[in-house]
Design an enzyme around this catalytic site. Structure first.
Site, PDB file in Angstrom:
ATOM      1  N   SER A 136       0.751  -1.114   0.110  1.00 37.04           N
ATOM      2  CA  SER A 136       0.086  -0.308  -0.098  1.00 37.04           C
ATOM      3  C   SER A 136       0.833   1.218  -0.047  1.00 37.04           C
ATOM      4  CB  SER A 136      -0.911   0.146   1.067  1.00 37.04           C
ATOM      5  OG  SER A 136      -2.002   0.719   1.231  1.00 37.04           O
ATOM      6  N   ASP A 282      -8.652  -6.269  -4.851  1.00 43.51           N
ATOM      7  CA  ASP A 282      -7.883  -5.140  -4.168  1.00 43.51           C
ATOM      8  C   ASP A 282      -8.529  -3.856  -4.479  1.00 43.51           C
ATOM      9  OD1 ASP A 282      -5.601  -3.845  -3.100  1.00 43.51           O
ATOM     10  OD2 ASP A 282      -4.476  -5.397  -3.679  1.00 43.51           O
ATOM     11  N   HIS A 309      -7.219  -6.158  -0.574  1.00 49.04           N
ATOM     12  CA  HIS A 309      -6.093  -5.337  -0.309  1.00 49.04           C
ATOM     13  C   HIS A 309      -5.165  -5.848   1.111  1.00 49.04           C
ATOM     14  CE1 HIS A 309      -3.586  -1.765  -0.828  1.00 49.04           C
ATOM     15  NE2 HIS A 309      -3.889  -1.290   0.541  1.00 49.04           N
TER      16      HIS A 309
END
Length: 337
Positions: A136, A282, A309
């Site tokens: 991320s 995601d 995610h």
């Protein structure tokens, strides 16, 4: 969604195959294990906490795992300590989060300082060259580090890939359309100028997360994971940093990263040393990540089937196999030179 599933057909098989063919450790105690060593390392603004499993200088090329946020912690990656059967594994908390110092000084909340923080850790631990795995927000730092310090970067893994705020915001708003109509309408209202009360907005936002960042079929945390969080969680997530750098929600950015875009760095790194990893569901939409891959000649892409995610905790065997296979292949390629 048509683009998503068409692309998935092309990329899901390698990830699944890695999970089947890569030899994984058989000792469950290797996961969530205590550190071989712990460190408090001076960086601009304070000291950060880092831990190492394994011995630097022994085994294969070390790896450091860079957590997301901004303001997050390393604790979701304790399951990847099993990688230490092959190489030293380094986990750390960025300044102002987790086990690290909390000066709470906004002057520290700059991408270039977070990149310099990584380099300070490398020097302090005596690592000449390492793999950097970012997740991320951490993937942006991994890319920035690889561009700034190619001589110290064996490879960079950009997982759950965030590189550009405008791309991220566009993606999350597109994902809203795939939610049930009433949930999507509520989220849009909550993002409007006169939002409904929190008790209306929070369930809708939770539905978004359940679809794209923590799916309902994810395994429950193991006793080892719960014990790890208690021991190494520190002061946990820092919402002040998150709100200052990002903003209140996934659907708009009002903080210092509002205009952030590191995608231009993709042409400056060695694409053959870059791996993108994304979950099937995601928040980092697959079509967006495919655009990043296209900007990085020689790069590879892996999709984690059934993962969002949070695929590292949702599909831990597949995620570990992808990382393990990638680093082993890079190491073998370097050894053959």
């Amino acid at each position: 969604m048509r683009t998503l599933f068409a692309a998935l057909a092309a990329f899901a098989l390698p990830a699944a195959a890695w999970a089947q063919t890569t030899v994984l450790p058989t000792d469950p105690a290797a996961d969530w294990s205590v550190a071989t060593s712990e460190h408090r390392i001076a960086v601009e603004g304070g000291k950060v906490w880092a831990r190492v499993n394994g011995t630097i200088g022994e085994g294969a090329t070390p790896v450091i795992i860079i957590h997301g946020g901004p303001g997050g912690t390393h604790v979701n990656f304790g399951g990847l300590l099993s990688l230490a059967d092959q190489r030293p594994v380094i986990l750390y908390d960025q300044l102002d989060s987790g086990m690290s110092d909390r000066p709470e000084n906004p002057a520290n909340w700059r991408p270039e300082r977070f990149v310099a923080e990584l380099e300070a850790i490398r020097r302090e631990l005596g690592v000449e060259r390492w793999h950097v795995i970012g997740h991320s927000w951490g993937s942006a730092l991994a890319l920035e580090y690889a561009a700034a310090y190619p001589q110290h970067t064996a490879s960079a893994v950009l997982s759950g890939t965030f590189l550009s705020t405008s791309h991220w915001i566009t993606g999350t708003n597109l994902l809203i359309r795939d939610l049930p109509d009433d949930v999507a309408a509520t989220i849009r209202a909550c993002e409007g100028p006169t939002p409904p009360a929190a008790e209306v907005c929070e369930p809708a936002t939770a539905a978004f997360y359940a679809a794209y960042n923590g799916r309902a079929d994810r395994p429950a945390p193991s006793p080892e994971a719960l014990a790890y969080r208690k021991r190494y969680g520190g002061k946990g997530f820092n919402a002040t940093v998150y709100n200052a750098m990002w903003g209140p929600t996934e659907f708009r950015a009002s903080g210092s990263l509002a205009s952030y875009d590191a995608s231009g760095l993709l042409s400056r790194v060695d694409g053959s040393r870059i791996l993108f990893v994304v979950g099937q569901y995601d928040e980092a939409r697959l079509d967006t990540v495919q655009d990043f891959v296209a900007l990085t000649p020689g790069a590879e892409l892996a999709v984690v089937p059934g993962g969002s995610h949070a695929f590292i905790s949702e599909r831990p065997v597949v995620a570990e196999a992808i990382y393990r296979d990638w680093m082993s292949r890079i190491d073998a390629r370097e050894a053959a030179k």
